[in-house]
Write a protein that holds these residues in place. Structure first.
Motif, PDB file in Angstrom:
ATOM      1  N   ASP A  95       0.835  -1.192   0.000  1.00 44.39           N
ATOM      2  CA  ASP A  95       0.000   0.000   0.000  1.00 44.39           C
ATOM      3  C   ASP A  95       0.872   1.246   0.000  1.00 44.39           C
ATOM      4  O   ASP A  95       1.820   1.360   0.779  1.00 44.39           O
ATOM      5  CB  ASP A  95      -0.913  -0.013   1.224  1.00 44.39           C
ATOM      6  CG  ASP A  95      -1.941   1.101   1.185  1.00 44.39           C
ATOM      7  OD1 ASP A  95      -2.403   1.427   0.077  1.00 44.39           O
ATOM      8  OD2 ASP A  95      -2.275   1.647   2.244  1.00 44.39           O
ATOM      9  N   VAL A  96       0.546   2.182  -0.872  1.00 38.49           N
ATOM     10  CA  VAL A  96       1.248   3.465  -0.911  1.00 38.49           C
ATOM     11  C   VAL A  96       0.226   4.571  -0.732  1.00 38.49           C
ATOM     12  O   VAL A  96      -0.984   4.344  -0.801  1.00 38.49           O
ATOM     13  CB  VAL A  96       2.016   3.660  -2.232  1.00 38.49           C
ATOM     14  CG1 VAL A  96       3.030   2.540  -2.435  1.00 38.49           C
ATOM     15  CG2 VAL A  96       1.056   3.731  -3.422  1.00 38.49           C
ATOM     16  N   ALA A  97       0.703   5.783  -0.491  1.00 35.78           N
ATOM     17  CA  ALA A  97      -0.182   6.922  -0.295  1.00 35.78           C
ATOM     18  C   ALA A  97       0.404   8.141  -0.982  1.00 35.78           C
ATOM     19  O   ALA A  97       1.620   8.212  -1.229  1.00 35.78           O
ATOM     20  CB  ALA A  97      -0.377   7.197   1.201  1.00 35.78           C
ATOM     21  N   GLU A  98      -0.455   9.093  -1.306  1.00 41.11           N
ATOM     22  CA  GLU A  98       0.033  10.333  -1.901  1.00 41.11           C
ATOM     23  C   GLU A  98       1.086  10.961  -0.988  1.00 41.11           C
ATOM     24  O   GLU A  98       0.917  11.020   0.227  1.00 41.11           O
ATOM     25  CB  GLU A  98      -1.119  11.315  -2.112  1.00 41.11           C
ATOM     26  CG  GLU A  98      -2.081  10.893  -3.212  1.00 41.11           C
ATOM     27  CD  GLU A  98      -3.120  11.955  -3.500  1.00 41.11           C
ATOM     28  OE1 GLU A  98      -2.980  13.087  -2.972  1.00 41.11           O
ATOM     29  OE2 GLU A  98      -4.076  11.672  -4.235  1.00 41.11           O
ATOM     30  N   GLY A  99       2.165  11.426  -1.584  1.00 46.58           N
ATOM     31  CA  GLY A  99       3.258  12.021  -0.828  1.00 46.58           C
ATOM     32  C   GLY A  99       4.369  11.048  -0.489  1.00 46.58           C
ATOM     33  O   GLY A  99       5.430  11.463  -0.010  1.00 46.58           O
ATOM     34  N   ASP A 100       4.151   9.742  -0.725  1.00 45.00           N
ATOM     35  CA  ASP A 100       5.226   8.763  -0.497  1.00 45.00           C
ATOM     36  C   ASP A 100       6.271   8.870  -1.600  1.00 45.00           C
ATOM     37  O   ASP A 100       5.930   8.963  -2.795  1.00 45.00           O
ATOM     38  CB  ASP A 100       4.681   7.332  -0.498  1.00 45.00           C
ATOM     39  CG  ASP A 100       3.928   6.983   0.771  1.00 45.00           C
ATOM     40  OD1 ASP A 100       3.968   7.781   1.728  1.00 45.00           O
ATOM     41  OD2 ASP A 100       3.299   5.907   0.802  1.00 45.00           O
ATOM     42  N   LEU A 101       7.532   8.863  -1.209  1.00 46.36           N
ATOM     43  CA  LEU A 101       8.617   8.707  -2.167  1.00 46.36           C
ATOM     44  C   LEU A 101       8.892   7.218  -2.275  1.00 46.36           C
ATOM     45  O   LEU A 101       9.220   6.575  -1.274  1.00 46.36           O
ATOM     46  CB  LEU A 101       9.873   9.450  -1.700  1.00 46.36           C
ATOM     47  CG  LEU A 101      11.126   9.293  -2.589  1.00 46.36           C
ATOM     48  CD1 LEU A 101      10.905   9.942  -3.954  1.00 46.36           C
ATOM     49  CD2 LEU A 101      12.353   9.885  -1.899  1.00 46.36           C
ATOM     50  N   VAL A 102       8.721   6.650  -3.470  1.00 43.35           N
ATOM     51  CA  VAL A 102       8.863   5.210  -3.621  1.00 43.35           C
ATOM     52  C   VAL A 102       9.902   4.877  -4.681  1.00 43.35           C
ATOM     53  O   VAL A 102      10.161   5.669  -5.593  1.00 43.35           O
ATOM     54  CB  VAL A 102       7.519   4.540  -3.985  1.00 43.35           C
ATOM     55  CG1 VAL A 102       6.467   4.820  -2.932  1.00 43.35           C
ATOM     56  CG2 VAL A 102       7.034   4.985  -5.351  1.00 43.35           C
ATOM     57  N   ARG A 103      10.481   3.694  -4.526  1.00 45.35           N
ATOM     58  CA  ARG A 103      11.374   3.126  -5.540  1.00 45.35           C
ATOM     59  C   ARG A 103      10.649   1.956  -6.185  1.00 45.35           C
ATOM     60  O   ARG A 103      10.143   1.079  -5.494  1.00 45.35           O
ATOM     61  CB  ARG A 103      12.687   2.663  -4.933  1.00 45.35           C
ATOM     62  CG  ARG A 103      13.662   2.085  -5.976  1.00 45.35           C
ATOM     63  CD  ARG A 103      14.988   1.671  -5.363  1.00 45.35           C
ATOM     64  NE  ARG A 103      14.804   0.604  -4.392  1.00 45.35           N
ATOM     65  CZ  ARG A 103      15.162   0.689  -3.110  1.00 45.35           C
ATOM     66  NH1 ARG A 103      15.717   1.790  -2.651  1.00 45.35           N
ATOM     67  NH2 ARG A 103      14.958  -0.329  -2.285  1.00 45.35           N
ATOM     68  N   VAL A 125       8.748   1.857  -0.185  1.00 46.95           N
ATOM     69  CA  VAL A 125       8.492   3.223   0.255  1.00 46.95           C
ATOM     70  C   VAL A 125       9.739   3.743   0.952  1.00 46.95           C
ATOM     71  O   VAL A 125      10.184   3.182   1.953  1.00 46.95           O
ATOM     72  CB  VAL A 125       7.278   3.289   1.203  1.00 46.95           C
ATOM     73  CG1 VAL A 125       7.086   4.706   1.728  1.00 46.95           C
ATOM     74  CG2 VAL A 125       6.010   2.818   0.483  1.00 46.95           C
ATOM     75  N   LEU A 126      10.316   4.817   0.428  1.00 48.23           N
ATOM     76  CA  LEU A 126      11.546   5.375   0.971  1.00 48.23           C
ATOM     77  C   LEU A 126      11.272   6.437   2.031  1.00 48.23           C
ATOM     78  O   LEU A 126      12.038   6.584   2.975  1.00 48.23           O
ATOM     79  CB  LEU A 126      12.391   5.973  -0.160  1.00 48.23           C
ATOM     80  CG  LEU A 126      12.758   5.005  -1.298  1.00 48.23           C
ATOM     81  CD1 LEU A 126      13.532   5.742  -2.388  1.00 48.23           C
ATOM     82  CD2 LEU A 126      13.563   3.829  -0.770  1.00 48.23           C
ATOM     83  N   SER A 127      10.190   7.196   1.859  1.00 48.87           N
ATOM     84  CA  SER A 127       9.801   8.212   2.846  1.00 48.87           C
ATOM     85  C   SER A 127       8.357   8.604   2.590  1.00 48.87           C
ATOM     86  O   SER A 127       7.799   8.307   1.531  1.00 48.87           O
ATOM     87  CB  SER A 127      10.712   9.447   2.777  1.00 48.87           C
ATOM     88  OG  SER A 127      10.599  10.086   1.518  1.00 48.87           O
ATOM     89  N   SER A 128       7.750   9.272   3.567  1.00 52.76           N
ATOM     90  CA  SER A 128       6.347   9.661   3.443  1.00 52.76           C
ATOM     91  C   SER A 128       6.171  11.139   3.779  1.00 52.76           C
ATOM     92  O   SER A 128       7.068  11.767   4.367  1.00 52.76           O
ATOM     93  CB  SER A 128       5.470   8.813   4.373  1.00 52.76           C
ATOM     94  OG  SER A 128       5.544   7.435   4.038  1.00 52.76           O
ATOM     95  N   GLY A 129       5.012  11.694   3.407  1.00 51.15           N
ATOM     96  CA  GLY A 129       4.708  13.078   3.724  1.00 51.15           C
ATOM     97  C   GLY A 129       5.455  14.096   2.893  1.00 51.15           C
ATOM     98  O   GLY A 129       5.577  15.256   3.305  1.00 51.15           O
ATOM     99  N   ASN A 130       5.946  13.705   1.734  1.00 54.45           N
ATOM    100  CA  ASN A 130       6.669  14.637   0.869  1.00 54.45           C
ATOM    101  C   ASN A 130       5.694  15.575   0.156  1.00 54.45           C
ATOM    102  O   ASN A 130       4.550  15.215  -0.134  1.00 54.45           O
ATOM    103  CB  ASN A 130       7.491  13.874  -0.170  1.00 54.45           C
ATOM    104  CG  ASN A 130       8.541  12.988   0.467  1.00 54.45           C
ATOM    105  OD1 ASN A 130       9.590  13.463   0.880  1.00 54.45           O
ATOM    106  ND2 ASN A 130       8.271  11.695   0.551  1.00 54.45           N
TER     107      ASN A 130
END
Length: 224
Positions: A95-103, A125-130
């Motif tokens: 699961d991913v969300a808007e604002g996640d930095l993903v590879r 998911v590398l980081s969230s809230g971007n």
């Protein structure tokens, strides 16, 4: 592998068992490299790895089974012909969300003339809230000097905003598909509401109508 048959005194070669091919090697790319400046990806069929921000999450089975990514503003190029966004088809992925930095690692492909990543082998998911990348701008109507598909191609898969207000001109498909037809410059009337039937005039009317419209969809694939 090939082996010399020295023991038998033969100067030829025997063919041994071929080595098993390794997995495809993924090359790290930026989204505009995957999109390219034309109608289809120059990397179509190649394994690629991209890192970008999730701008639209449509992972549910009754939606699109995937999500949209867009390159961070700092990593975008200056070419107005290349898009900075694309769709990742990843049914059953994490699961991913808007604002996640993903590879994402997968295969660059074309589906219904839209560039996407499918056959995903890695999703992290590398980081969230971007912060979301900047939205592209759409100024309707599409100029008559430009092919309509060519006008929208550089914005494929990206966040967008419209310069002008849009008006509901048709909702025939609303109950079945959740679609509303929007137009720039006000609601569109039938051609013969304001002028007499004319073949050339009607063709001009259809072209103008096509250049002013966009379809708003509810992101749900369930009919009725």
């Amino acid at each position: 592998a090939y082996q010399s048959n020295a023991a038998g005194g033969n100067s030829g070669a025997d063919v041994g068992s071929p080595e098993a091919p390794g997995p495809p090697v993924a090359t790290k790319r930026l989204i505009h490299e995957v999109q390219g400046s034309g109608a289809s990806s120059p990397l179509d069929g190649q394994m690629v790895t991209i890192e970008a921000v999730v701008t639209g999450d449509f992972q549910s089975a009754d939606q699109l089974n995937g999500f949209f990514l867009q390159e961070e503003d700092a990593d975008q190029d200056a070419d107005p012909l290349t898009s900075e966004g694309l769709f990742v088809f990843a049914p059953g992925g994490i699961d991913v969300a808007e604002g996640d930095l993903v590879r994402v690692t997968g295969v660059a492909a074309e589906f219904r003339a839209v560039t996407q990543i499918n056959s995903v082998t890695d999703l992290t998911v590398l980081s969230s809230g971007n912060a979301l990348p900047s939205a592209g701008s759409i100024d309707l109507p599409v100029p008559t000097s430009v092919n309509i598909d060519d006008y929208f191609e550089p914005l494929e898969g990206m966040r967008v905003q419209f310069v002008d207000p849009l008006y509901v001109s048709e909702y025939f498909q609303l109950a079945r598909y959740g679609e509303v037809l929007l137009t720039e410059g006000g609601r569109v009337s039938q051609f013969t509401s304001t002028q007499l039937p004319d073949v050339a005039g009607y063709l001009d009317y259809l072209d103008n109508f096509a250049r002013r419209q966009i379809i708003l969809d509810d992101d749900n694939n369930t009919q009725n």
